[in-house]
Write an enzyme that holds these catalytic residues in place. Sequence first.
Site, PDB file in Angstrom:
ATOM      1  CG  ASP A  86      50.588  61.055  55.528  1.00 55.76           C
ATOM      2  OD1 ASP A  86      50.348  61.927  54.665  1.00 55.76           O
ATOM      3  OD2 ASP A  86      51.718  60.581  55.709  1.00 55.76           O
ATOM      4  CG  ASN A  87      53.078  63.708  57.866  1.00 60.55           C
ATOM      5  OD1 ASN A  87      53.016  62.562  58.302  1.00 60.55           O
ATOM      6  ND2 ASN A  87      53.916  64.065  56.921  1.00 60.55           N
ATOM      7  CG  ASP A 135      55.219  62.098  60.979  1.00 62.06           C
ATOM      8  OD1 ASP A 135      55.586  61.527  62.021  1.00 62.06           O
ATOM      9  OD2 ASP A 135      54.769  61.491  59.995  1.00 62.06           O
ATOM     10  N   GLY A 174      54.982  52.604  58.401  1.00 61.32           N
ATOM     11  CA  GLY A 174      56.012  51.823  57.720  1.00 61.32           C
ATOM     12  C   GLY A 174      57.336  51.804  58.469  1.00 61.32           C
ATOM     13  NE  ARG A 175      59.706  57.249  58.859  1.00 54.35           N
ATOM     14  CZ  ARG A 175      60.216  58.318  58.348  1.00 54.35           C
ATOM     15  NH1 ARG A 175      61.509  58.400  58.233  1.00 54.35           N
ATOM     16  NH2 ARG A 175      59.469  59.307  57.963  1.00 54.35           N
ATOM     17  NE  ARG A 205      49.493  58.694  61.632  1.00 54.34           N
ATOM     18  CZ  ARG A 205      50.779  58.997  61.675  1.00 54.34           C
ATOM     19  NH1 ARG A 205      51.250  59.909  60.863  1.00 54.34           N
ATOM     20  NH2 ARG A 205      51.591  58.389  62.511  1.00 54.34           N
ATOM     21  N   GLY A 228      50.075  53.883  56.182  1.00 56.71           N
ATOM     22  CA  GLY A 228      50.256  53.101  57.407  1.00 56.71           C
ATOM     23  C   GLY A 228      51.637  53.281  57.988  1.00 56.71           C
TER      24      GLY A 228
HETATM   25  P1  AMP Z   1      56.425  60.328  56.503  1.00 58.21           P
HETATM   26  O1  AMP Z   1      57.387  60.861  55.521  1.00 58.21           O
HETATM   27  O2  AMP Z   1      57.021  60.047  57.834  1.00 58.21           O
HETATM   28  O3  AMP Z   1      55.179  61.139  56.663  1.00 58.21           O
HETATM   29  O4  AMP Z   1      55.997  58.911  55.948  1.00 58.21           O
HETATM   30  C1  AMP Z   1      55.193  58.676  54.819  1.00 58.21           C
HETATM   31  C2  AMP Z   1      54.961  57.189  54.671  1.00 58.21           C
HETATM   32  O5  AMP Z   1      56.172  56.514  54.301  1.00 58.21           O
HETATM   33  C3  AMP Z   1      54.457  56.493  55.911  1.00 58.21           C
HETATM   34  O6  AMP Z   1      53.575  55.480  55.532  1.00 58.21           O
HETATM   35  C4  AMP Z   1      55.720  55.939  56.507  1.00 58.21           C
HETATM   36  O7  AMP Z   1      55.458  54.875  57.367  1.00 58.21           O
HETATM   37  C5  AMP Z   1      56.492  55.511  55.267  1.00 58.21           C
HETATM   38  N1  AMP Z   1      57.954  55.475  55.473  1.00 58.21           N
HETATM   39  C6  AMP Z   1      58.759  56.539  55.629  1.00 58.21           C
HETATM   40  N2  AMP Z   1      60.033  56.150  55.820  1.00 58.21           N
HETATM   41  C7  AMP Z   1      60.058  54.796  55.775  1.00 58.21           C
HETATM   42  C8  AMP Z   1      61.075  53.803  55.916  1.00 58.21           C
HETATM   43  N3  AMP Z   1      62.341  54.113  56.138  1.00 58.21           N
HETATM   44  N4  AMP Z   1      60.699  52.517  55.818  1.00 58.21           N
HETATM   45  C9  AMP Z   1      59.411  52.195  55.609  1.00 58.21           C
HETATM   46  N5  AMP Z   1      58.410  53.074  55.470  1.00 58.21           N
HETATM   47  C10 AMP Z   1      58.713  54.372  55.562  1.00 58.21           C
HETATM   48 MG    MG Z   2      54.163  60.732  58.439  1.00 61.00          MG
END
Ligand code: AMP
Ligand code: MG
Length: 488
Positions: free
Chosen positions: A248-249, A258, A88-89, A179, A86
């Site tokens: 997810d990407n 992403d 998260g940021r 995604r 989900g």
């Molecule tokens: P990503 O590396 O962008 O593909 O993210 C993978 C997962 O980690 C996703 O669910 C993001 O929302 C979560 N995530 C990545 N960075 C953060 C952060 N700084 N705070 C909270 N969730 C994060």
């Molecule tokens: Mg991502």
Amino acid sequence: MPIPFNNTYANLPDGFFKRVTPTPVAAPKLIAYNHELAAELGIDDDFIKEESALDIFAGNQIPEGAEPLAMVYSGHQFGGFSPVLGDGRAILLGEVVDINGIRRDIQLKGAGATPFSRRGDGRSALGPVLREYIVSEAMAALGIPTTRALAAVASGEQVVREAMEPGGVFTRVAKSHLRIGTTQYFAAHEEHGNLEKLISYSLQRHYPEKADSANPALALLESVIEAQAALIAKWMGVGFIHGVMNTDNMSLSGETIDYGPCAFLDEYDPAKKFSYIDRGGRYAFANQPSIAHWNLTRLAEAILPFISKEQEKAIELAESALEKFPKIFEALYIGTFCRKAGLTDGDSDNWALLEEFLELMNSQKVDFTLCFRHLSTELAQPESPQFLSLFSEQVAIENWLIKWRERLTQQGIKTEESLKIMKESNPIFIPRNHRLEEVIRAGKNGDFAPFHRLNKVLSNPFTEQPDASEFELPPTPAEVVPATFCGT
Ligand code: AMP
Ligand code: MG
């Protein structure tokens, strides 16, 4: 309504998202705003001059018409399945229908914690914000489907990473943020009703011409297969390494999404990977097509019960759709590379010639972008020093050039025509890793001039820019950036 929101995702059932409001930041400052994209989205050009605009792009104010939410999704990360990821940021503000009639998401990245943040802070460091802004806009200018950058804001706050770093908020625009991992979420949680809704929503939104299909799930699978094959072929053609091709990407729309530890090849090396976390090289340059295929297989698995109620039949249909991926990809990939060498026909002889060329590039550690670019110099002015000097050993490449010229003559089109094809297929400027690092280093010290300069140069990647020739060059040995770190 300064941003003409027209939301649909927020009207889907509750299971699709959690409503959440951005967390304000201390002292936001606008770093960049994409006026052209704003115009495309139907946002008045004067809007950014209003005080509220900065507050909106910082997450300090919710614009009229927005319905902020965090989307649910799962994902295979480096091959392992996480049932709940989900946003998260990231926080989706809402959608607009752009001036071309295309629905686009507007999302804040780094605007604070959401119910999916787990142990994360929901924030972005400034470095990844600048990186995503530049690389996604560069990809768009290269003609590659991608999410876009609308705004970058410095938050005036620090975030804790390996060290304390300045924070930022990024405004991302996408055809959607659906995604492969979104389908996996509903499949993993056995939410069949929602999965069915997601299939029809995705098809309607991204492939409306197939919305009335008798088998929507199969139509979606086939469409995503085609879109991803086309996308990955384009990545390969410019030497792009995504770096984290987790499910997810990978977007259902076929846009690049992403930009974490992504990078472009300097020297041509099929086994190249930059991402610090990708220790095994799962997402190395040449693995990208087979990883895309693997990810698409996960999509097929997730939506399988909707392809047919009879499992055997469903598997048969899904497999025959998936089998097409390598063929669709290969035709596009070969065509892309043949055109880079001025050859209009992607037949097996031309491809064998290109493979030989790539092999020479690899064994002699030649810069991928410069090599193709100066192959056109070589066509215009035979035995050009720019081209031959890229190779340390001359005999093999000179022999290759003879065969290449024969092919060009045989295809019976004028040299100017071949040159035109080559110039359109071979960028002069790509966002080289050492330049990005330079931009990020300066940005962290509050100097955004290098950011703006690089962004401007990359907005015209196929055009000679005599005052920017240093941006054509690969890094010197001292400038080489061996690894990239994730976007968190
Ligand atoms: P990503 O590396 O962008 O593909 O993210 C993978 C997962 O980690 C996703 O669910 C993001 O929302 C979560 N995530 C990545 N960075 C953060 C952060 N700084 N705070 C909270 N969730 C994060
Ligand atoms: Mg991502």
